[in-house]
Write a protein that holds these residues in place. Structure first.
Motif, PDB file in Angstrom:
ATOM      1  N   LEU A  21      28.966 -10.034 -22.509  1.00 62.12           N
ATOM      2  CA  LEU A  21      29.380 -10.467 -21.177  1.00 62.12           C
ATOM      3  C   LEU A  21      28.883 -11.887 -20.892  1.00 62.12           C
ATOM      4  CD1 LEU A  21      30.973  -9.435 -18.766  1.00 62.12           C
ATOM      5  CD2 LEU A  21      28.853  -8.477 -17.860  1.00 62.12           C
ATOM      6  N   TYR A  22      27.660 -12.184 -21.305  1.00 60.45           N
ATOM      7  CA  TYR A  22      27.106 -13.527 -21.107  1.00 60.45           C
ATOM      8  C   TYR A  22      27.917 -14.571 -21.880  1.00 60.45           C
ATOM      9  CZ  TYR A  22      23.806 -17.374 -20.873  1.00 60.45           C
ATOM     10  OH  TYR A  22      23.232 -18.606 -20.653  1.00 60.45           O
ATOM     11  N   GLN A  23      28.225 -14.293 -23.137  1.00 65.01           N
ATOM     12  CA  GLN A  23      29.037 -15.226 -23.936  1.00 65.01           C
ATOM     13  C   GLN A  23      30.386 -15.471 -23.273  1.00 65.01           C
ATOM     14  OE1 GLN A  23      29.398 -13.618 -27.866  1.00 65.01           O
ATOM     15  NE2 GLN A  23      27.223 -13.832 -28.308  1.00 65.01           N
ATOM     16  N   TYR A  24      31.000 -14.416 -22.805  1.00 63.60           N
ATOM     17  CA  TYR A  24      32.304 -14.510 -22.153  1.00 63.60           C
ATOM     18  C   TYR A  24      32.233 -15.365 -20.886  1.00 63.60           C
ATOM     19  CZ  TYR A  24      36.385 -12.854 -19.530  1.00 63.60           C
ATOM     20  OH  TYR A  24      37.535 -12.773 -18.793  1.00 63.60           O
ATOM     21  N   LEU A  25      31.258 -15.087 -20.030  1.00 63.22           N
ATOM     22  CA  LEU A  25      31.148 -15.805 -18.760  1.00 63.22           C
ATOM     23  C   LEU A  25      30.736 -17.262 -18.948  1.00 63.22           C
ATOM     24  CD1 LEU A  25      29.478 -12.973 -16.687  1.00 63.22           C
ATOM     25  CD2 LEU A  25      31.789 -13.900 -16.379  1.00 63.22           C
ATOM     26  N   THR A  26      29.845 -17.549 -19.887  1.00 65.01           N
ATOM     27  CA  THR A  26      29.467 -18.938 -20.112  1.00 65.01           C
ATOM     28  C   THR A  26      30.599 -19.723 -20.763  1.00 65.01           C
ATOM     29  OG1 THR A  26      28.331 -18.343 -22.176  1.00 65.01           O
ATOM     30  CG2 THR A  26      26.985 -18.523 -20.170  1.00 65.01           C
ATOM     31  N   HIS A  27      31.442 -19.069 -21.529  1.00 64.33           N
ATOM     32  CA  HIS A  27      32.631 -19.747 -22.083  1.00 64.33           C
ATOM     33  C   HIS A  27      33.494 -20.246 -20.936  1.00 64.33           C
ATOM     34  CE1 HIS A  27      36.249 -20.619 -24.330  1.00 64.33           C
ATOM     35  NE2 HIS A  27      36.907 -19.829 -23.489  1.00 64.33           N
TER      36      HIS A  27
END
Length: 159
Positions: A146-152
């Protein structure tokens, strides 16, 4: 479990005993309970530095970027509903928070995990599996994905 399920991004979802269920509009998002570090009121949030999220400050050295999403996991720039809560997440590498309307727990034996149909899989999706719980369909993820997705999304917005 008798059938072999193909989960995206993690082959150990059956080993998670307890999930936190985040209600984001009509979406039910299942995250391992061990990755939930707290729950805060949205009243304590401040505007973040990147223009995409808010910030929660626990102490001088502990800050959480806070992301607001709609039911399609699309990041939003505004808090839109009264009664929202801020769920603090930490996967051991990243700490951040997401806003939801409600949070509760679900035991693994209460959830039926399902593979994501091949036609629904995307490379950037944080969703690992589908979950049937209390007669409703939800999505399973973890804090890292979720963090990778949101920071992307945040980086794409700034670029």
């Amino acid at each position: 479990m008798s059938e072999q399920l193909a989960f995206q991004g993690n082959n150990h979802l059956d080993e998670i005993d307890l999930y936190a269920v985040l209600h984001i509009s009509d979406l039910r998002l299942f995250v391992p309970q061990t990755e939930v570090k707290g729950l805060e009121s949205i009243d304590v949030l401040k505007a973040g530095n990147d223009g995409m999220c808010f910030e929660y400050t626990l102490s001088e050295t502990e800050r959480y970027p806070v992301y607001v999403m709609d039911e399609k996991l699309k990041p939003q720039q505004q808090l839109v509903r009264a009664g929202q809560e801020c769920v603090l997440l930490n996967d051991g590498l990243n700490q951040f928070a997401v806003v939801c309307e409600q949070l509760h727990e679900a035991m693994r034996e209460q959830i039926q995990l399902r593979s994501i149909p091949r036609s629904m899989r995307t490379a950037r999706s944080p969703i690992q599996a589908l979950a049937v719980f209390e007669g409703r369909l939800g999505c399973v993820t973890n804090a890292g994905l979720l963090y990778q997705y949101l920071t992307h999304f945040s980086l794409a917005k700034v670029s």
